[in-house]
Design a protein around this motif. Structure first.
Motif, PDB file in Angstrom:
ATOM      1  N   SER A  10       2.547   7.739   0.088  1.00 14.87           N
ATOM      2  CA  SER A  10       2.885   9.080  -0.381  1.00 14.87           C
ATOM      3  C   SER A  10       3.256   9.032  -1.850  1.00 14.87           C
ATOM      4  O   SER A  10       3.378   7.960  -2.430  1.00 14.87           O
ATOM      5  CB  SER A  10       4.011   9.673   0.467  1.00 14.87           C
ATOM      6  OG  SER A  10       5.158   8.868   0.402  1.00 14.87           O
ATOM      7  N   LYS A  55      10.011   8.507   6.688  1.00 17.25           N
ATOM      8  CA  LYS A  55       8.708   7.842   6.743  1.00 17.25           C
ATOM      9  C   LYS A  55       8.587   6.949   5.510  1.00 17.25           C
ATOM     10  O   LYS A  55       8.911   7.355   4.407  1.00 17.25           O
ATOM     11  CB  LYS A  55       7.612   8.922   6.749  1.00 17.25           C
ATOM     12  CG  LYS A  55       6.256   8.407   7.163  1.00 17.25           C
ATOM     13  CD  LYS A  55       5.311   9.575   7.445  1.00 17.25           C
ATOM     14  CE  LYS A  55       3.835   9.179   7.272  1.00 17.25           C
ATOM     15  NZ  LYS A  55       3.504   7.763   7.452  1.00 17.25           N
ATOM     16  N   MET A  56       8.125   5.719   5.702  1.00 14.97           N
ATOM     17  CA  MET A  56       8.005   4.781   4.586  1.00 14.97           C
ATOM     18  C   MET A  56       6.971   5.301   3.572  1.00 14.97           C
ATOM     19  O   MET A  56       5.835   5.607   3.931  1.00 14.97           O
ATOM     20  CB  MET A  56       7.557   3.414   5.105  1.00 14.97           C
ATOM     21  CG  MET A  56       8.546   2.735   6.026  1.00 14.97           C
ATOM     22  SD  MET A  56       9.912   1.966   5.118  1.00 14.97           S
ATOM     23  CE  MET A  56       9.086   0.483   4.500  1.00 14.97           C
ATOM     24  N   SER A  57       7.360   5.339   2.285  1.00 11.01           N
ATOM     25  CA  SER A  57       6.408   5.783   1.258  1.00 11.01           C
ATOM     26  C   SER A  57       5.378   4.696   0.960  1.00 11.01           C
ATOM     27  O   SER A  57       4.338   4.970   0.373  1.00 11.01           O
ATOM     28  CB  SER A  57       7.149   6.185  -0.025  1.00 11.01           C
ATOM     29  OG  SER A  57       7.692   5.050  -0.679  1.00 11.01           O
ATOM     30  N   LEU A  58       5.699   3.471   1.365  1.00 10.24           N
ATOM     31  CA  LEU A  58       4.733   2.375   1.225  1.00 10.24           C
ATOM     32  C   LEU A  58       5.017   1.318   2.292  1.00 10.24           C
ATOM     33  O   LEU A  58       6.121   1.265   2.840  1.00 10.24           O
ATOM     34  CB  LEU A  58       4.782   1.748  -0.165  1.00 10.24           C
ATOM     35  CG  LEU A  58       5.830   0.684  -0.492  1.00 10.24           C
ATOM     36  CD1 LEU A  58       5.609   0.151  -1.895  1.00 10.24           C
ATOM     37  CD2 LEU A  58       7.249   1.180  -0.327  1.00 10.24           C
ATOM     38  N   THR A  59       4.023   0.511   2.591  1.00  6.05           N
ATOM     39  CA  THR A  59       4.188  -0.568   3.569  1.00  6.05           C
ATOM     40  C   THR A  59       3.434  -1.799   3.057  1.00  6.05           C
ATOM     41  O   THR A  59       2.633  -1.697   2.121  1.00  6.05           O
ATOM     42  CB  THR A  59       3.615  -0.184   4.959  1.00  6.05           C
ATOM     43  OG1 THR A  59       2.261   0.249   4.778  1.00  6.05           O
ATOM     44  CG2 THR A  59       4.431   0.916   5.621  1.00  6.05           C
ATOM     45  N   VAL A 119       0.860  -1.184   0.000  1.00  8.35           N
ATOM     46  CA  VAL A 119       0.000   0.000   0.000  1.00  8.35           C
ATOM     47  C   VAL A 119       0.898   1.236   0.000  1.00  8.35           C
ATOM     48  O   VAL A 119       1.774   1.372   0.861  1.00  8.35           O
ATOM     49  CB  VAL A 119      -0.943  -0.014   1.221  1.00  8.35           C
ATOM     50  CG1 VAL A 119      -1.721   1.295   1.309  1.00  8.35           C
ATOM     51  CG2 VAL A 119      -1.911  -1.194   1.121  1.00  8.35           C
TER      52      VAL A 119
END
Lengths: 281, 281
Positions: A111, B102-106, A108
């Protein structure tokens, strides 16, 4: 050229190539290969021992009202083009091979998505990121090639590779242009002759903006207005957006500094054109 | 033993080992190594040319009210234990190294989560899956070892490896038990002497259930009741849950068939114990 449809066979074959110390270049596509793909393929061909191309129309990246079923497919033509352009391995799995069951997890994207074209494509980049995680693990390339025409996709892939620590180098490939500057696109044939003449103003406006910034202009709003005025003043197109961001983070720019992107989308009667430039300020 | 704290150095080192054709076993941990970890380490040691262990307390898998800050850490002790147990590479990155921005996706886990202990740990497995995607890409192992004590985690990792097509074999490692059957746990010391005697009834009830199924009982509700009755009848513990699912899918069982898990959690005065068995019906 090897054509492989099985994930397991592809993984084993790529692993054997890696054990031989071969470098692997990878161009993921949804098929229906055109000049843009061939530019990526030729670049990847020249930079790696082995060139792998995937052809897979990924249902996960289509919205419910988008054209998954009617997306053009022509594997026989793609196969010939790939073979003639030096592709070593063509990976062409079925939907059932890639998604045999409902995915227990997906990627997911948080940003870089709610700007530019992504604003209107809810969930699109989650689908792109998820299939790329799978393809990267199947192909295990050293380098992956993506065209800067879709600069937002390149930004998302940059985040995917960096934040998930894939041992892969992202190679963004410059936009290929007609001699008069228009970014090549299969949609350009849908322009009327008059629109085709006007369409050069898109890239012209981006270059003008770049020159203004180089001359010292640092206000993003002034630059955006300049571009909009140039396009509305010289074309019959309707501006969808003109936007500027930090690149590849796609953060808002309070000030023009560092690497930036200026991107635009303009609607003509039967074609919506996009274009962008990225550069360091 | 090599101790590596840099992601880039780890990736390069592991790549060089793979190019030599070495097989790599990987045991991801949050450190504070105990006998359970050593069981995984010893098994991985015996099955691979190279043994890599990671020590990283992953903030992403702790909820806002969980104990990330107070989670026990003792790197010097871990380092010695790892070295004495044949670990070749100890990967010990800082939080800043793993999450510089901050992770742009996970990774987001959609199934196998809202049952057993996961029901009370919203987002926990998203954090586990995300850090494992990173660690798998950094370590690039052939085999990854996880203990079946946390059978739900094994199920989630099975989904992660399968659905994301990681070229990794998951090796689930059997629960290590005391001679009287109690599953080993650092929490067992918190049992009173009386509770310690009673605690053997947990595994006993699971074995009893298995025997009933082998004798022909096919109703999950009957089996669950049997277990509950055995535990409440013979211990002072309070049952948190007794549940049965298909394994590793953790789907509801309408009928007892195929591979299944029976899992339970029981609260004693100062220790909450979990146990499970998986087997084919």
């Amino acid at each position: 050229m090897k054509v492989i449809t099985s994930i397991q066979e592809m993984q084993q074959y790529m692993k054997s190539l890696k054990l031989e110390g071969k470098t692997i270049g990878f161009v993921p596509t949804m098929g229906y290969l055109h000049e843009g793909h061939l530019t990526l393929i030729n670049k990847a061909r020249s930079e790696n021992d082995v060139l792998a191309v995937s052809i897979f129309v990924n249902p996960l990246q289509f919205g419910p009202n988008e054209d998954f079923d009617s997306y053009p497919r022509d594997f026989e033509s793609d196969r010939k083009l790939a073979e003639n352009n030096g592709v070593d391995v063509l990976f062409h799995p079925s939907t059932e091979e890639m998604y045999p069951t409902k995915m227990s997890l997906t990627a997911v994207v948080h940003s870089r998505i709610n700007v530019l074209c992504g604003r209107q494509r809810n969930g699109h980049f989650d689908g792109v990121a998820t299939v790329l995680v799978k393809l990267f693990n199947i192909v295990q390339p050293d380098r992956a090639y993506f065209g800067l025409k879709d600069a937002q996709q390149v930004a998302v892939v940059d985040g995917l590779i960096t934040d998930f620590n894939f041992p892969i180098t992202l190679v963004p490939v410059a936009i290929v242009r007609e001699e008069d500057g228009l970014a090549k696109s299969s949609r350009n044939v849908n322009l009327t002759p008059q629109e085709r003449l006007e369409s050069t103003k898109l890239y012209e406006s981006l270059q003008m903006a770049k020159r203004e910034i180089e001359k010292g202009q640092r206000n993003p709003k002034v630059i955006e207005e300049l571009i909009k005025k140039h396009i509305t003043g010289h074309t019959s197109g309707v501006i969808d957006y003109v936007e500027m961001y930090r690149y590849p983070e796609l953060d808002e720019l309070s000030e023009l500094k560092g690497r930036i992107i200026i991107a635009l989308a303009v609607k003509f009667t039967k074609a919506r054109l996009i274009d962008n430039i990225t550069f360091d300020v």
